[in-house]
Design a protein around this motif. Structure first.
Motif, mmCIF file in Angstrom:
data_model
loop_
_atom_site.group_PDB
_atom_site.id
_atom_site.type_symbol
_atom_site.label_atom_id
_atom_site.label_comp_id
_atom_site.label_asym_id
_atom_site.label_seq_id
_atom_site.Cartn_x
_atom_site.Cartn_y
_atom_site.Cartn_z
ATOM 1 N N THR A 1 40.429 49.446 43.446
ATOM 2 C CA THR A 1 40.543 50.904 43.500
ATOM 3 C C THR A 1 40.510 51.518 42.098
ATOM 4 N N ASN A 2 41.204 50.894 41.145
ATOM 5 C CA ASN A 2 41.262 51.468 39.804
ATOM 6 C C ASN A 2 41.174 50.403 38.727
ATOM 7 N N ILE A 3 40.530 50.755 37.622
ATOM 8 C CA ILE A 3 40.568 49.919 36.423
ATOM 9 C C ILE A 3 41.335 50.719 35.381
ATOM 10 N N ILE A 4 42.524 50.229 35.029
ATOM 11 C CA ILE A 4 43.403 51.010 34.167
ATOM 12 C C ILE A 4 43.481 50.406 32.777
ATOM 13 N N THR A 5 43.367 51.249 31.765
ATOM 14 C CA THR A 5 43.704 50.841 30.398
ATOM 15 C C THR A 5 44.566 51.942 29.797
ATOM 16 N N PHE A 6 45.164 51.657 28.681
ATOM 17 C CA PHE A 6 46.038 52.605 27.987
ATOM 18 C C PHE A 6 45.306 53.906 27.664
ATOM 19 N N ASP A 7 44.039 53.786 27.332
ATOM 20 C CA ASP A 7 43.305 54.954 26.870
ATOM 21 C C ASP A 7 42.781 55.824 27.997
ATOM 22 N N LEU A 8 42.309 55.175 29.041
ATOM 23 C CA LEU A 8 41.750 55.967 30.137
ATOM 24 C C LEU A 8 41.560 55.094 31.369
ATOM 25 N N VAL A 9 41.394 55.791 32.506
ATOM 26 C CA VAL A 9 41.017 55.081 33.714
ATOM 27 C C VAL A 9 39.512 54.907 33.634
ATOM 28 N N ARG A 10 39.057 53.675 33.728
ATOM 29 C CA ARG A 10 37.650 53.416 33.441
ATOM 30 C C ARG A 10 36.823 53.307 34.694
ATOM 31 N N ASN A 11 35.521 53.546 34.522
ATOM 32 C CA ASN A 11 34.662 53.393 35.704
ATOM 33 C C ASN A 11 33.931 52.054 35.722
ATOM 34 N N ALA A 12 34.194 51.211 34.770
ATOM 35 C CA ALA A 12 33.653 49.844 34.792
ATOM 36 C C ALA A 12 34.331 49.023 33.704
ATOM 37 N N ALA A 13 34.355 47.708 33.888
ATOM 38 C CA ALA A 13 34.835 46.809 32.839
ATOM 39 C C ALA A 13 33.900 45.615 32.809
ATOM 40 N N VAL A 14 33.659 45.092 31.595
ATOM 41 C CA VAL A 14 32.740 43.966 31.447
ATOM 42 C C VAL A 14 33.447 42.802 30.757
ATOM 43 N N ALA A 15 32.775 41.658 30.729
ATOM 44 C CA ALA A 15 33.348 40.449 30.135
ATOM 45 C C ALA A 15 33.925 40.747 28.763
ATOM 46 N N GLY A 16 35.145 40.299 28.514
ATOM 47 C CA GLY A 16 35.807 40.520 27.233
ATOM 48 C C GLY A 16 36.866 41.607 27.309
ATOM 49 N N ASP A 17 36.753 42.511 28.264
ATOM 50 C CA ASP A 17 37.695 43.637 28.336
ATOM 51 C C ASP A 17 39.054 43.194 28.887
ATOM 52 N N ALA A 18 40.117 43.615 28.206
ATOM 53 C CA ALA A 18 41.481 43.378 28.688
ATOM 54 C C ALA A 18 41.875 44.592 29.534
ATOM 55 N N ILE A 19 42.110 44.369 30.810
ATOM 56 C CA ILE A 19 42.303 45.494 31.732
ATOM 57 C C ILE A 19 43.480 45.263 32.676
ATOM 58 N N THR A 20 43.780 46.288 33.471
ATOM 59 C CA THR A 20 44.724 46.164 34.587
ATOM 60 C C THR A 20 43.985 46.632 35.837
ATOM 61 N N LEU A 21 43.926 45.771 36.852
ATOM 62 C CA LEU A 21 43.216 46.090 38.093
ATOM 63 C C LEU A 21 44.198 46.500 39.164
ATOM 64 N N GLU A 22 43.851 47.560 39.878
ATOM 65 C CA GLU A 22 44.632 47.956 41.049
ATOM 66 C C GLU A 22 43.762 47.705 42.282
ATOM 67 N N LEU A 23 44.358 47.098 43.312
ATOM 68 C CA LEU A 23 43.596 46.787 44.523
ATOM 69 C C LEU A 23 44.035 47.694 45.674
ATOM 70 N N ASP A 24 43.220 47.724 46.734
ATOM 71 C CA ASP A 24 43.501 48.669 47.822
ATOM 72 C C ASP A 24 44.543 48.164 48.818
ATOM 73 N N ARG A 25 45.006 46.950 48.664
ATOM 74 C CA ARG A 25 46.051 46.478 49.582
ATOM 75 C C ARG A 25 47.015 45.562 48.843
ATOM 76 N N ASN A 26 48.205 45.485 49.365
ATOM 77 C CA ASN A 26 49.204 44.618 48.769
ATOM 78 C C ASN A 26 48.982 43.187 49.211
ATOM 79 N N VAL A 27 48.500 42.375 48.302
ATOM 80 C CA VAL A 27 48.294 40.972 48.651
ATOM 81 C C VAL A 27 49.129 40.134 47.706
ATOM 82 N N ASP A 28 49.361 38.902 48.105
ATOM 83 C CA ASP A 28 50.191 38.024 47.294
ATOM 84 C C ASP A 28 49.336 37.438 46.168
#
Lengths: 309, 489
Positions: B284-311
């Motif tokens: 659902t979202n790719i979050i970084t400190f600077d902005l919510v991004r519309n894409a991330a590529v190899a090498g990027d340190a990111i935080t991913l949000e998913l659409d459901r709570n999974v283990d």
């Protein structure tokens, strides 16, 4: 929650982005693998950069570990003001530690000489603070380009229970896979800025608009000349020798530590652009202003073996 | 210079050079070849040595052997006291310099055979290797060994630095003989991207500055030019991978997965699969400190949000659904032994890869003889041995082949007794656990035969994976198959 300040920054240059990504990876890895990490915070520009990267690494969470400041009691007063302001603004947890033995025995850089003073107020103090907190990992802002023995430092630098570093017997580090397995009492020092140069740090501070202590910028300040170093004469604790005279000069600091041991440089660089310009043409490395490195070749390696950061 | 290299060069001049990623490279060669002098020269001529370092250097220099009044460059590099005393490099040292076009990280590694492990360490993160040879001596066994190790660690670009050419009268023919000899050997290892440069590191000829006085006959790039032009392997063309480093839970309403993209790319809306559980979810979202991004590529340190709570926990792999890593209990790998204690068969070690720690048993298969390049069967590994092993995992593991994605195909082995890192490894294949016809409970059997390439595609299909434990697969060659099929009517 940890709030970002600026949403409209231009993208970082690729080499800064790569360094930032690497540092964030190291922060997350250590925070996840160790039970009780701490971040060494010296208030200098490298620490400011380290702190900024830590905030980025864990966002939207706050930094999940405390900051540890080894306070010798002889830091520039501007450093302490800056530190306290920052801690409040970012709602950080700060532990300020001063070696009680040093306080009791009144250890000063003037009475005990720079070597013994550094040993008691910095190296011993750090060991005591780390023992006190029982930290199993400590982040530091050391860079491999600073000094020859640091060029071989690992990203995860293993320490024995008495905080010793054995440069002949370091764990090999391949790819970006770090070995964080330790026994009780042992610890790791982790260096997210290992691959940064001084110039990278300044470029990053400019690109990311990171707050730093104003002493890094040139200004007309009172100084005395002692042992070939320019010492800031703003502190009441500085006792002048009979032949020493206070002069006003345009100066700034390339590194900050204890004011009696930090040499200023003559400079007109009043903002970051001018600092970067100055560094690009500088012919003197940044550690030159530090009294403690100058004794003899290998002096940093000896201090590091003893547990100095 | 080959046409391919020329084309590469022209492309680069057109593009904006300051957008280049930093180049990590390694230097191989022994002290006698002048390796430290070469790096010292690079640092010196790119102004990475400051005045006070220079002063100390001159103070520490014991002898001026050449009358050029230059400091001993090697002292810039051999940072540890023991090394200064013995005059040798025993550990990997990292050095930094930059030009207006690019920044560089050099891993300076020792040349002696007993330090093979240090070389492998330096090579693990390098994109390019400089192999140093003494023009008067030519290609040595050691040069070949270094090329072999570097190539095994995945390095594709090589620079053959033919040093001390001044002491060989700048002899063009000698240079070309060495160049040809090396190219032929390199080809046998599959190395094709080689630039050979005649130089004198001590005097700085063809290192940073072109030498026209003595080597007007050389038309290729200087060493620095070659380094500025080197390419970086892209990890964006492979399947999406993000190993989960930590779960980020600042409050009850937010749950994000933090990690560095180690292959491919991701954007909000993408469907992903979590391994080993196999559960699917949407980003659902790719979050970084600077902005919510519309894409991330190899090498990027990111935080991913998913659409459901999974283990999801640290060590799990978030992957694209259609290009997954290999999943299984058994893998084959190339390893290099880094510890005095060696590696013994059937001992349980810790294996760390992509933020995941797993238990593994190592079965040594063969060890390479670095002199002949031949593999010999073995049942254990000693310090500096390089060879092939089989890995048996207690729990299901996932990897990519190292050649396809070094980030998700590399690992280290840790001895649980000492906690030391005892080996570095590179996944070469998954070992298929295939069914055996003895277990088939029906008499009627169909035999398919197809080219290997097609079979590999078939194995990747979801439907095939479901029945793979009921299919016996045997790899063979056309002539044998022909005989076999002629027996079935």
């Amino acid at each position: 929650m940890n709030e970002p300040e600026n949403h409209q920054k231009p993208p970082l240059e690729p080499h800064l982005k790569e360094l930032e990504n690497e540092a964030i990876f190291i922060f997350r890895e250590v925070a996840a693998e160790f039970e009780n990490p701490v971040m060494l915070y010296s208030v200098g520009k490298d620490s400011s950069t380290l702190l900024h990267l830590a905030r980025k690494a864990f966002y939207p969470e706050k930094i999940p570990f405390p900051l540890l400041h080894i306070n010798t009691g002889w830091k520039f007063s501007q450093m302490i003001e800056f530190r306290d302001e920052l801690i409040k603004r970012y709602e950080l947890e700060l532990i300020s530690f001063t070696n009680p033995r040093g306080v009791n025995e009144n250890v000063t850089p003037f009475t005990h000489g720079s070597a013994l003073y550094t040993d008691i107020m910095k190296t011993e103090a750090l060991r005591m603070a780390l023992d006190d907190g029982q930290y199993d990992a400590a982040f530091g802002g050391a860079r491999r380009d600073e000094e020859a023995s640091r060029a071989k430092e690992r990203i995860y630098s293993f320490r024995t229970p008495d905080h010793r570093w054995d440069p002949r017997n370091q764990r090999p580090e391949l790819w970006s896979i770090y070995n964080g397995m330790i026994k009780k009492g042992e610890s790791v020092r982790a260096f997210p800025l290992s691959n940064w140069t001084e110039s990278d740090v300044w470029q990053y501070i400019r690109a990311e608009d990171i707050p730093i202590v104003p002493l890094y910028f040139a200004k007309n300040r009172p100084v005395i000349e002692r042992d070939g170093m320019l010492i800031l004469a703003e502190d009441k604790r500085l006792e002048l020798a009979p032949n020493e005279q206070i002069k006003q000069m345009d100066i700034r600091f390339r590194t900050l530590g204890c004011f009696p041991l930090s040499g200023a440089i003559k400079s007109e660089a009043r903002n970051i652009d001018e600092i970067i310009e100055e560094i690009e043409v500088a012919t003197v490395s940044e550690r030159q202003g530090r009294a403690i490195d100058r004794d003899q070749a290998g002096s940093m390696e000896m201090k590091k073996r003893e547990g100095y950061f | 210079m080959s046409e391919l290299n020329l084309a590469k060069q022209q492309d680069l001049t057109k593009s904006t050079l300051k957008n280049l990623s930093p180049l990590r490279f390694i230097t191989c060669g022994s002290v006698d070849d002048g390796k430290s002098t070469l790096i010292g020269r690079l640092l010196w001529d790119t102004k990475a040595v400051k005045e006070d370092q220079e002063e100390r250097l001159r103070k520490d220099s014991r002898k001026q052997k050449d009358g050029l009044n230059l400091p001993e460059f090697a002292l810039l590099l051999d940072g540890l006291q023991a090394e200064r005393e013995q005059g040798i490099t025993i550990d990997v040292a990292y050095r930094y310099f930059s030009t207006s076009k690019r920044t560089f990280i050099v891993a300076d590694t020792p040349g002696h055979e007993q330090y093979t492990r240090n070389m492998a360490t330096g090579a693990s993160s390098a994109e390019l290797a400089i192999l140093l040879v003494d023009a008067r001596v030519g290609i040595l066994e050691q040069t070949k060994r270094h090329a072999m190790i570097a190539s095994m660690m995945g390095i594709k670009q090589f620079i053959l630095a033919v040093n001390k050419i001044d002491l060989a009268n700048y002899d063009r023919q000698l240079f070309e003989t060495i160049e040809t000899e090396f190219s032929e050997f390199a080809l046998s290892l599959g190395i094709t991207d080689i630039i050979s440069i005649p130089m004198c590191a001590l005097k700085g000829e063809n290192v940073v500055n072109k030498d026209l006085e003595h080597m007007g006959w050389y038309e290729g790039p200087t060493l620095l030019e070659a380094l500025e032009r080197a390419t970086i392997r892209s990890k964006q063309t492979v399947g999406f991978r993000m190993p989960v480093q930590r779960v980020c839970r600042p409050n009850e309403s937010f749950r994000g997965y933090q990690g560095t993209v180690s292959g491919g790319a991701v954007k909000p809306g993408d469907s992903v699969v979590i391994l080993p559980s196999g559960i699917k979810a949407n980003v659902t979202n790719i979050i970084t400190f600077d902005l919510v991004r519309n894409a991330a590529v190899a090498g990027d340190a990111i935080t991913l949000e998913l659409d459901r709570n999974v283990d999801i926990a640290r060590g799990d792999m978030i992957s694209s659904i259609d290009a997954r890593p290999l999943v299984g209990h058994n893998f084959s790998a190339n390893i290099i032994c880094l510890a005095q204690s060696g590696i013994v068969a059937n001992k349980r070690y810790w294996l760390k890869s992509s933020s995941k720690l797993q238990r593994v048993v190592v079965e040594p298969i063969s060890v390479i003889d670095l002199k002949s390049g031949q593999y010999n069967a073995c049942d254990s590994f000693e310090l500096n041995n390089i060879g092939k092993v089989k890995l048996r995992f207690e729990e299901e593991a996932n990897f990519d082949i190292y050649d396809e994605n070094p980030d998700t195909g590399s690992f280290i082995l840790i001895d649980p007794d000492s906690n030391n890192t005892i080996a570095g490894g590179m996944i070469s294949a998954k070992i298929e656990q295939v069914a055996n016809i003895d277990n088939f409970n029906e008499e009627e059997i169909i035999v398919f035969s197809m080219p290997l390439v097609e079979a590999k595609k078939l194995q990747q299909l979801e439907g095939f994976k479901e029945i793979s434990d009921k299919v016996q697969q045997t790899q063979t060659i056309k002539s044998k198959l022909r005989n076999l099929l002629s027996d079935i009517d």
